[in-house]
Scaffold this motif. Structure first.
Motif, PDB file in Angstrom:
ATOM      1  N   ALA A  77      28.647  74.981  -8.706  1.00  0.00           N
ATOM      2  CA  ALA A  77      28.126  75.194 -10.065  1.00  0.00           C
ATOM      3  C   ALA A  77      28.921  74.332 -11.049  1.00  0.00           C
ATOM      4  O   ALA A  77      30.092  74.028 -10.807  1.00  0.00           O
ATOM      5  CB  ALA A  77      28.230  76.665 -10.426  1.00  0.00           C
ATOM      6  N   PRO A  78      28.319  73.953 -12.190  1.00  0.00           N
ATOM      7  CA  PRO A  78      28.997  73.051 -13.126  1.00  0.00           C
ATOM      8  C   PRO A  78      30.162  73.705 -13.877  1.00  0.00           C
ATOM      9  O   PRO A  78      31.081  73.023 -14.294  1.00  0.00           O
ATOM     10  CB  PRO A  78      27.889  72.633 -14.097  1.00  0.00           C
ATOM     11  CG  PRO A  78      26.838  73.699 -13.986  1.00  0.00           C
ATOM     12  CD  PRO A  78      26.930  74.237 -12.593  1.00  0.00           C
ATOM     13  N   VAL A 106      32.136  88.460 -16.459  1.00  0.00           N
ATOM     14  CA  VAL A 106      32.401  87.170 -15.809  1.00  0.00           C
ATOM     15  C   VAL A 106      32.618  87.397 -14.320  1.00  0.00           C
ATOM     16  O   VAL A 106      33.247  88.375 -13.909  1.00  0.00           O
ATOM     17  CB  VAL A 106      33.674  86.509 -16.410  1.00  0.00           C
ATOM     18  CG1 VAL A 106      33.913  85.142 -15.777  1.00  0.00           C
ATOM     19  CG2 VAL A 106      33.564  86.366 -17.924  1.00  0.00           C
ATOM     20  N   ARG A 107      32.104  86.492 -13.485  1.00  0.00           N
ATOM     21  CA  ARG A 107      32.439  86.514 -12.063  1.00  0.00           C
ATOM     22  C   ARG A 107      32.517  85.073 -11.549  1.00  0.00           C
ATOM     23  O   ARG A 107      32.213  84.120 -12.289  1.00  0.00           O
ATOM     24  CB  ARG A 107      31.434  87.332 -11.277  1.00  0.00           C
ATOM     25  CG  ARG A 107      30.076  86.701 -11.177  1.00  0.00           C
ATOM     26  CD  ARG A 107      29.116  87.578 -10.353  1.00  0.00           C
ATOM     27  NE  ARG A 107      27.767  87.067 -10.480  1.00  0.00           N
ATOM     28  CZ  ARG A 107      26.670  87.813 -10.473  1.00  0.00           C
ATOM     29  NH1 ARG A 107      26.753  89.129 -10.368  1.00  0.00           N
ATOM     30  NH2 ARG A 107      25.481  87.259 -10.602  1.00  0.00           N
ATOM     31  N   ALA A 108      32.905  84.927 -10.304  1.00  0.00           N
ATOM     32  CA  ALA A 108      33.045  83.588  -9.710  1.00  0.00           C
ATOM     33  C   ALA A 108      31.687  82.897  -9.667  1.00  0.00           C
ATOM     34  O   ALA A 108      30.677  83.550  -9.408  1.00  0.00           O
ATOM     35  CB  ALA A 108      33.630  83.696  -8.308  1.00  0.00           C
ATOM     36  N   LEU A 121      29.008  69.484 -22.986  1.00  0.00           N
ATOM     37  CA  LEU A 121      29.726  70.442 -22.134  1.00  0.00           C
ATOM     38  C   LEU A 121      31.242  70.281 -22.329  1.00  0.00           C
ATOM     39  O   LEU A 121      31.704  70.299 -23.460  1.00  0.00           O
ATOM     40  CB  LEU A 121      29.298  70.276 -20.672  1.00  0.00           C
ATOM     41  CG  LEU A 121      27.815  70.633 -20.436  1.00  0.00           C
ATOM     42  CD1 LEU A 121      27.432  70.381 -18.975  1.00  0.00           C
ATOM     43  CD2 LEU A 121      27.518  72.076 -20.825  1.00  0.00           C
ATOM     44  N   PHE A 122      31.999  70.120 -21.260  1.00  0.00           N
ATOM     45  CA  PHE A 122      33.456  70.105 -21.418  1.00  0.00           C
ATOM     46  C   PHE A 122      33.973  68.841 -22.110  1.00  0.00           C
ATOM     47  O   PHE A 122      35.129  68.793 -22.526  1.00  0.00           O
ATOM     48  CB  PHE A 122      34.160  70.309 -20.069  1.00  0.00           C
ATOM     49  CG  PHE A 122      34.192  71.769 -19.680  1.00  0.00           C
ATOM     50  CD1 PHE A 122      35.142  72.623 -20.230  1.00  0.00           C
ATOM     51  CD2 PHE A 122      33.250  72.295 -18.815  1.00  0.00           C
ATOM     52  CE1 PHE A 122      35.162  73.973 -19.905  1.00  0.00           C
ATOM     53  CE2 PHE A 122      33.268  73.639 -18.482  1.00  0.00           C
ATOM     54  CZ  PHE A 122      34.218  74.479 -19.025  1.00  0.00           C
TER      55      PHE A 122
END
Ligand code: PNW
Length: 449
Positions: A304-305, A297-299, A190-191
């Motif tokens: 959430a990760p 895209v939305r919030a 992931l990040f």
């Protein structure tokens, strides 16, 4: 499709098609080629939907002459292919492999004989396995190895390649390869995959210098971009849109133009060293733009990760990949690049644009793909509109010449202008091939044929 003929393009506009080595070549054990991370990944159970590998793919390694004849028949002025690093430097370091270099030498000469500009991508995701064993793009040294490899290739081909592309879609390689594990090398960081972004960009900058030192021709990078559609009108939705835009569209572009990294993806000082950003900002001659579709895209939900939620865009036709068909997104994207990077932006070439459909030969043996014609017509109109808007777009490459091995999707997605029967390797130009041939001929005019 509009009934009006596809508009004409400026004189000298580059008409091309694109492919990549692992997706078409096959011949994985021949003439001293070493293993790549995709050989390893494709052999791991459950990674590829149909269980296939690129061992044979389109057998282009043996059928390149036939494929160059298809390019010539199409009338393209350029062909974008990639060089398999494991073929020309099997260990990822050290001396070149003559057998691999000879293959690309012959290909380049054959293209030039047919009046087609060779456009060579140095890295389209097929890292030599020994470099992955040493840490892959998580390791800073891979950037140095990449520059050494670029020098080795330029020493052999630099006098004839008309445009170099250092990296293909470093964002997809980072996110699907190291973030989500959907592509080779199959890591799920992931990040924490951020060093992969920096080391690829550093490798790009070092390779630009290596190519310049050889006096090679123009240099580019091919990034993929997706215009962001914010769904919802809260501040949180807009913030999510900005976060996704920073990650997908700006992470690999802001640093090219001397702007450093966008806010968000943290530039860890242990990874980004003094002077690196200057290396990365080495001037390039062309920005390669790969475009497939916009992203909704939305919030995200609380807790959430990820700092955004991706939402499929409704209300558009869809390809066999379930990707929405949004030609106006390409015009929007080209305008966004111009407005965002302004005087720093070099001329743009669309280095990939295309679609997958379930194309099968009819009883007459022909392959009709009217959806692809509609797709290409729409996207060419979008490019033409962007040029009229004042964006400097100097070329358009269709992904792809041939149906080919579509990564984790194996042979199940057909992107080609030319159908490939994987049992016989028979190539059958689809109706889109004839359509594009006529569009190119009309645009180039009789004098340049
Ligand atoms: C590009 N996504 O990959 C690659 O450059 C090609 O090798 C590939 O065949 C082509 O597009 C079609 O997929 C992408 O998930 C892979 O958004 C995935 C994505 C986009 C592009």
């Amino acid at each position: 499709m509009s009934t009006a003929p596809t508009p004409e393009f400026p004189a000298g506009f580059r008409w091309g098609v694109s492919t990549s080595a692992y997706q078409i070549e096959g011949g994985v054990g021949e003439d001293g080629r070493g293993p790549s991370i995709w050989d390893t990944f494709a052999r791991s159970p459950g990674r590829i939907v149909d269980g296939s590998t690129g061992d044979v793919a389109c057998d282009h390694y043996h059928r390149h002459a036939e494929d160059v004849a298809l390019l010539a028949g199409l009338g393209v002025t350029a062909y974008r292919f990639s060089i398999a690093w494991p073929r020309v430097q099997p260990g990822g370091t050290g001396p070149g492999n003559a057998g691999g270099l000879d293959f690309y030498d012959r290909l380049v000469d054959d293209l030039l004989v047919h009046g087609i500009d060779p456009v060579a991508t140095l890295f389209h995701w097929d890292l030599p396995q020994p470099l992955e064993d040493a840490g892959g793009w998580l390791e800073r040294d891979t950037a140095n190895r990449f520059a050494e490899y670029a020098d080795l290739v330029a020493a052999r081909l630099g006098d004839r390649v008309r445009l170099w592309i250092t990296l293909n879609e470093p964002f997809i390689h980072m996110s699907l390869g190291y973030g989500m594990g959907v592509h080779a090398p199959g890591r799920t960081l992931l990040f924490d995959a951020f060093p992969v972004a920096h080391h690829q960009l550093l490798g790009h900058g070092l390779a630009v210098s290596a190519l310049r030192a050889r006096g090679s021709g123009p240099v580019a990078i091919a990034n993929n971009y997706s215009p962001v559609r914010v769904l919802g009108d809260t501040d949180a939705d807009r913030a999510a849109g900005a976060a996704y835009e920073a990650l997908h569209n700006r992470l690999f572009t802001d640093p090219l133009f001397g702007r450093g990294y966008p806010d968000g993806p943290a530039a860890d000082p242990g990874v980004v060293r003094d002077g690196d950003l200057d290396v990365i900002a080495a001037p390039i001659d062309v920005l390669g733009v790969n475009y497939y579709n916009p992203t909704g895209v939305r919030a995200p939900e609380e807790g959430a990760p990820l700092p955004f939620e991706l939402v499929p865009l409704a209300g558009y036709p869809r390809t066999a990949f379930d990707w929405p068909v949004v030609p106006e997104g390409l015009r929007e994207l080209l305008g966004w690049l111009r407005d965002t990077y302004r005087d720093d932006l070099p001329p743009i070439q669309v280095t990939e644009s295309g679609c997958a459909y379930d194309d099968t030969p009819g009883a007459d043996g022909r392959v009709h793909d009217p959806e692809r014609i509609t797709y290409l017509d729409g996207h060419l109109r979008a490019v033409r509109a962007a040029i009229d808007d004042g964006v400097d777009v100097t070329g358009y490459f269709v992904w792809s010449l041939l149906d080919n091995w579509e990564w984790a999707e194996g042979f199940t997605k057909r992107f080609g202008l030319v159908h490939v029967d994987y049992r016989t390797q028979a190539r059958t130009p689809k109706s889109s091939y004839a359509w594009l041939r006529d569009v190119i001929a009309a645009s180039r005019g009789p004098a340049t044929r």
